[in-house]
Design a protein around this motif. Structure first.
Motif, mmCIF file in Angstrom:
data_model
loop_
_atom_site.group_PDB
_atom_site.id
_atom_site.type_symbol
_atom_site.label_atom_id
_atom_site.label_comp_id
_atom_site.label_asym_id
_atom_site.label_seq_id
_atom_site.Cartn_x
_atom_site.Cartn_y
_atom_site.Cartn_z
ATOM 1 N N VAL A 62 0.834 -1.207 0.000
ATOM 2 C CA VAL A 62 0.000 0.000 0.000
ATOM 3 C C VAL A 62 0.867 1.256 0.000
ATOM 4 N N TRP A 63 1.907 1.280 0.835
ATOM 5 C CA TRP A 63 2.744 2.478 0.928
ATOM 6 C C TRP A 63 3.668 2.613 -0.281
ATOM 7 N N ALA A 64 4.082 1.487 -0.845
ATOM 8 C CA ALA A 64 4.879 1.563 -2.072
ATOM 9 C C ALA A 64 4.045 2.159 -3.205
ATOM 10 N N TYR A 65 2.781 1.768 -3.291
ATOM 11 C CA TYR A 65 1.910 2.297 -4.339
ATOM 12 C C TYR A 65 1.687 3.796 -4.154
ATOM 13 N N LEU A 66 1.503 4.224 -2.909
ATOM 14 C CA LEU A 66 1.314 5.662 -2.665
ATOM 15 C C LEU A 66 2.534 6.451 -3.141
ATOM 16 N N GLY A 67 3.737 5.990 -2.782
ATOM 17 C CA GLY A 67 4.943 6.708 -3.201
ATOM 18 C C GLY A 67 5.088 6.764 -4.708
ATOM 19 N N ALA A 68 4.824 5.638 -5.383
ATOM 20 C CA ALA A 68 4.967 5.606 -6.838
ATOM 21 C C ALA A 68 3.915 6.465 -7.522
ATOM 22 N N SER A 69 2.676 6.382 -7.060
ATOM 23 C CA SER A 69 1.601 7.132 -7.715
ATOM 24 C C SER A 69 1.756 8.632 -7.515
ATOM 25 N N PHE A 70 2.131 9.046 -6.328
ATOM 26 C CA PHE A 70 2.368 10.471 -6.103
ATOM 27 C C PHE A 70 3.466 10.986 -7.037
ATOM 28 N N SER A 71 4.587 10.263 -7.094
ATOM 29 C CA SER A 71 5.728 10.716 -7.892
ATOM 30 C C SER A 71 5.398 10.747 -9.383
ATOM 31 N N TRP A 72 4.543 9.845 -9.841
ATOM 32 C CA TRP A 72 4.201 9.800 -11.264
ATOM 33 C C TRP A 72 3.242 10.917 -11.653
ATOM 34 N N SER A 73 2.301 11.228 -10.786
ATOM 35 C CA SER A 73 1.222 12.143 -11.168
ATOM 36 C C SER A 73 1.478 13.598 -10.786
ATOM 37 N N ILE A 74 2.415 13.867 -9.899
ATOM 38 C CA ILE A 74 2.646 15.243 -9.434
ATOM 39 C C ILE A 74 3.964 15.731 -10.014
ATOM 40 N N SER A 75 3.890 16.757 -10.817
ATOM 41 C CA SER A 75 5.096 17.265 -11.475
ATOM 42 C C SER A 75 5.820 18.321 -10.651
ATOM 43 N N SER A 76 5.082 19.040 -9.815
ATOM 44 C CA SER A 76 5.701 20.105 -9.026
ATOM 45 C C SER A 76 6.536 19.506 -7.897
ATOM 46 N N PRO A 77 7.816 19.836 -7.813
ATOM 47 C CA PRO A 77 8.648 19.299 -6.727
ATOM 48 C C PRO A 77 8.124 19.681 -5.346
ATOM 49 N N GLN A 78 7.634 20.934 -5.211
ATOM 50 C CA GLN A 78 7.135 21.359 -3.914
ATOM 51 C C GLN A 78 5.910 20.553 -3.498
ATOM 52 N N ARG A 79 4.977 20.392 -4.430
ATOM 53 C CA ARG A 79 3.773 19.624 -4.114
ATOM 54 C C ARG A 79 4.092 18.160 -3.851
ATOM 55 N N LEU A 80 5.012 17.604 -4.626
ATOM 56 C CA LEU A 80 5.393 16.210 -4.414
ATOM 57 C C LEU A 80 6.058 16.029 -3.042
ATOM 58 N N GLY A 81 6.952 16.942 -2.715
ATOM 59 C CA GLY A 81 7.586 16.858 -1.398
ATOM 60 C C GLY A 81 6.573 16.938 -0.279
ATOM 61 N N LEU A 82 5.566 17.825 -0.454
ATOM 62 C CA LEU A 82 4.535 17.964 0.572
ATOM 63 C C LEU A 82 3.719 16.674 0.699
ATOM 64 N N HIS A 83 3.359 16.085 -0.450
ATOM 65 C CA HIS A 83 2.576 14.852 -0.409
ATOM 66 C C HIS A 83 3.371 13.696 0.211
#
Length: 746
Positions: free
Chosen positions: A342-363
């Motif tokens: 579950v947590w591996a999927y969250l990390g991969a999906s966030f990184s794939w769908s969010i292009s902004s570094p700031q937003r990705l870091g926040l997520h």
């Protein structure tokens, strides 16, 4: 709310089964598989233990376990005795003294396999006479030969083994209940004590209904530890082990010194009906163990003594048996793998769908906080959920996707810049020094704290910026870290460029790069506000304590005379009766009533009457012992408790003294007044045994004294209406001094 919307978007995209979605799934499963492999190779074991230890240090400390009291042999005791091991005669005196307090169980966490003269025969006799005494033995293992228990305890099977299981990092996280030696089950010291204590509650060991191989005490079932439970990987699970649950850091339990017990300086209620554990706490004896509370990343507590470690084991067993508190539970392997996925999927999906570094870091940061909160909340209710594997899966899948996208889109430089920003966004000040104590890397938070720009600090040292005293303190801590190669934590003061002094907590550790260069990394935290709040709270607590003492004084004393009131009188009488009953003493109760006080009150008014009552109170207090209790019972009535009187004649002499003292003139508002008093006396246990009956007898005797002419005293047992039974109980029926006499005749 945003995480929920993002999850819905991901699940909707699954319908299309595009290449992007497959990349997320493949990455999630691949990182999960790699993480599980690392887990079963044991590479994450130490990190998982560290995470568990932090949850212990963050957990609210439970209330102190009042069932257990430790009699510690400290440095002062060793100085007094002058030798170690302690002679058998001293140990015999200690056990005898503890037994006099009537504890439920006595646990001797000290090896006594060899005679230590003088007093060996006396110690053996004392041990044999104490059925509630449990001793220790050390069962032989791979590294140590066994240490037998005293024979006086072995023959009655009042012995438990003291072997402790430590993890490879030197920390105790497990508790062994049983071990099998030559086909025979041996019981641990902690479990042996718990069995004896629980007998008072009608609880005995039995096979669990859910599994006959499990131990059950009361409603609590002790599920044995298995070699791969929680963060463990293929550890030794021989014997009957459970995951230990520690009540708190070192010095959690009530502790008294050995010499205080021997010298009778300990309150009886502190040890009565308790489990009393005897063990060494002196630093020089080195009987200490690391527990999860010793491994905090922010604040590490000191190691616990061996006897306090046993107290933690006993406390956990009692909680399971009496309150059905569950042993720390772990997930079975399939659920643990799903949890990581579950947590591996969250990390991969966030990184794939969010292009902004700031937003990705926040997520990602929010997801990591969510993982931490979930594991911590589960820990509070008795579950040990994996933290390090899902955290690695979360960050690993995110890093893999980020690296893949950077390679595909030739944005490797942008990714490096993103990582730098993430590091620089850490709120705590961070510095890196070389072996010459010069700054080589600083984050912006550090520059903001001390008030200098980055360019002015690089390649400089503390001596170039701070005062001599502060710089020397920093250098001393740095050198200690370089010398020991171990992480160090310290609290220091720091004055910034604006002249403001901060209190800071710094954690220092060493890191070595691939070329062998050694660097000191420090993470700082400004604790100025926290320290100020602690001081304010301490002051507030002291003021509250003073207020409580004042309220208690008012509740137990008369507002006019400042004497004890009726409530305090009855409490002191109850205590005196308990002591008299235990030691076969007598108690005398004097009931005083001023003769003609109403006339004085009518003549001088209530103010004058109040002044007279206060003067009478002062004289009464002055002519009695400090151990006696003088109370205002109401109006012009006073009562006196005379504890521990040897004979009835002593009560008569006190009454004579009171009569003569109060006959002396009083000066009230410029007027000279004479006042007398009538006194009634009752005796415990001669006249009565209950408080209300003792007071009634003294009151009746007082009215008899008034009827016979006032200014005199009367004993209840000399009155005509005193029963024959009362007279028969008099220890001194011929004591003529006990008869009442008119003051004018004395």
């Amino acid at each position: 709310m945003k995480l929920g919307k993002k999850a819905k978007r991901f699940w909707a995209s699954l319908k299309h089964q595009g290449g992007e979605e497959r990349r997320v799934f493949f990455t999630s499963f691949g990182i999960t598989g790699l993480t599980i492999l690392l887990r079963f190779m044991g590479l994450l074991q130490a990190s998982e233990w560290t995470a568990l230890d932090q949850f212990y240090t963050l957990r609210p400390t439970p209330p102190q376990d009042e069932r257990i009291v430790i009699v510690g042999i400290d440095e002062a005791d060793l100085q007094t005795i002058g030798t170690w091991p302690i002679p058998d005669a001293v140990m015999a005196d200690l056990l005898t003294a503890i037994a006099s307090y009537q504890p439920k169980v006595i646990g001797l966490d000290i090896y006594r396999d060899l005679p230590i003269e003088p007093g060996h025969a006396e110690l053996q006799e004392v041990m044999g006479s104490l059925p509630n005494l449990i001793g220790i033995e050390w069962l032989a293992d791979t590294y140590w030969s066994g240490v037998p228990a005293p024979q006086s305890l072995v023959k009655d099977r009042r012995v438990g083994f003291n072997n402790v299981v430590t993890d490879p990092d030197g920390t105790v996280r497990r508790n062994t209940l049983y071990m099998h030696i030559d086909g025979k089950a041996r019981t641990s010291f902690a479990l042996k004590i718990a069995f004896l204590y629980l007998q008072h509650y009608g609880i005995t060991p039995m096979p669990a209904q859910s599994n006959p191989q499990y131990l059950q005490l009361g409603e609590g079932v002790f599920r044995p530890f298995r070699s791969n439970d929680g963060g463990y990987v293929r550890v030794d699970d021989k014997g009957y082990q459970i995951l230990a649950d520690f009540r708190g850091p070192a010095e959690t339990y009530t502790r008294v010194s050995m010499m205080d017990v021997i010298e009778g300086k300990v309150e009886a209620d502190l040890l009565r009906d308790r489990i009393v554990l005897i063990g060494s706490v002196a630093t020089r004896l080195r009987d200490f163990f690391r527990t999860p509370y010793s491994n905090g990343l922010i604040v590490s507590k000191k190691a616990v003594s061996g006897v306090e470690l046993q107290a933690n084991f006993i406390s956990q067993i009692l909680d399971v048996a009496l309150y059905d508190r569950p042993i720390l539970q772990t997930l079975p392997n399939p659920l643990e793998w799903l949890w990581i996925l579950v947590w591996a999927y969250l990390g991969a999906s966030f990184s794939w769908s969010i292009s902004s570094p700031q937003r990705l870091g926040l997520h990602l940061f929010t997801a990591l906080l969510g993982l931490t909160g979930a594991c911590y909340a589960a820990f509070l209710v008795g579950w040990w959920l994996p933290f390090v594997p899902p955290a690695i899966a979360l960050s690993g899948s995110a890093i893999f996707i980020i690296s893949y996208l950077a390679h595909q889109k030739e944005e490797l430089n942008r990714s490096k810049e993103f990582l730098h920003k993430v590091i620089d966004s850490i709120p705590d000040p961070v510095f890196v020094k070389d072996k010459n104590h010069r700054w080589v890397v600083l984050n912006q938070a550090y520059c903001n704290l001390i008030g200098y720009p980055l360019e002015a600090l690089l390649e400089k040292s503390d001596r170039d910026v701070f005062s001599r005293r502060e710089a020397e303190a920093f250098r001393q801590h740095d050198e200690e870290t370089f010398f020991t190669h171990e992480s160090q934590e310290s609290e220091e003061s720091l004055t910034d460029a604006r002249g403001v002094t901060h209190l800071i907590a710094t954690k220092r550790s060493l890191h070595q790069d691939a070329a062998g260069n050694l660097f000191l990394v420090g993470v700082m935290r400004d604790i100025t506000q926290r320290k100020r709040r602690e001081e304010e709270l301490k002051l507030s607590n002291e003021e509250l304590k003073v207020s409580q003492n004042q309220m208690r004084y008012l509740a137990y004393h008369d507002n006019l005379t400042r004497l004890a009131n009726r409530k305090l009188f009855e409490e002191n009488l109850t205590q005196a009766i308990a002591e008299a009953e235990a030691n076969h003493h007598w108690i005398a109760i004097l009931f005083l009533d001023l003769d003609g006080f109403k006339d004085i009150n009518d003549t001088l008014g209530h103010d004058g009457g109040d002044m007279l009552l206060k003067a009478v109170a002062l004289r009464l207090t002055g002519c009695l012992r400090s151990s006696d209790t003088v109370a205002r019972f109401g109006g012009d009535e006073f009562t006196v408790i005379l504890p521990k009187i040897p004979t009835i004649a002593d009560a008569a002499r006190v009454a004579d003294k009171i009569l003569s003292t109060l006959m002396q003139s009083f000066s009230i508002n410029g007027q000279t007044l004479s006042v007398t008093t009538s006194i009634g006396i009752s005796l415990y246990p001669v006249d009565a045994e209950k408080i209300e009956n003792l007071i009634k007898c003294a009151d009746t005797a007082m009215y008899r004294a008034k009827d016979l002419g006032k200014n005199r005293y009367e004993f209840w047992h000399n009155l005509p209406n005193a029963s024959d039974c009362d007279r028969a109980r008099l220890p001194h029926p011929n004591d003529s001094e006990c008869h009442s006499q008119n003051q004018s005749e004395l």
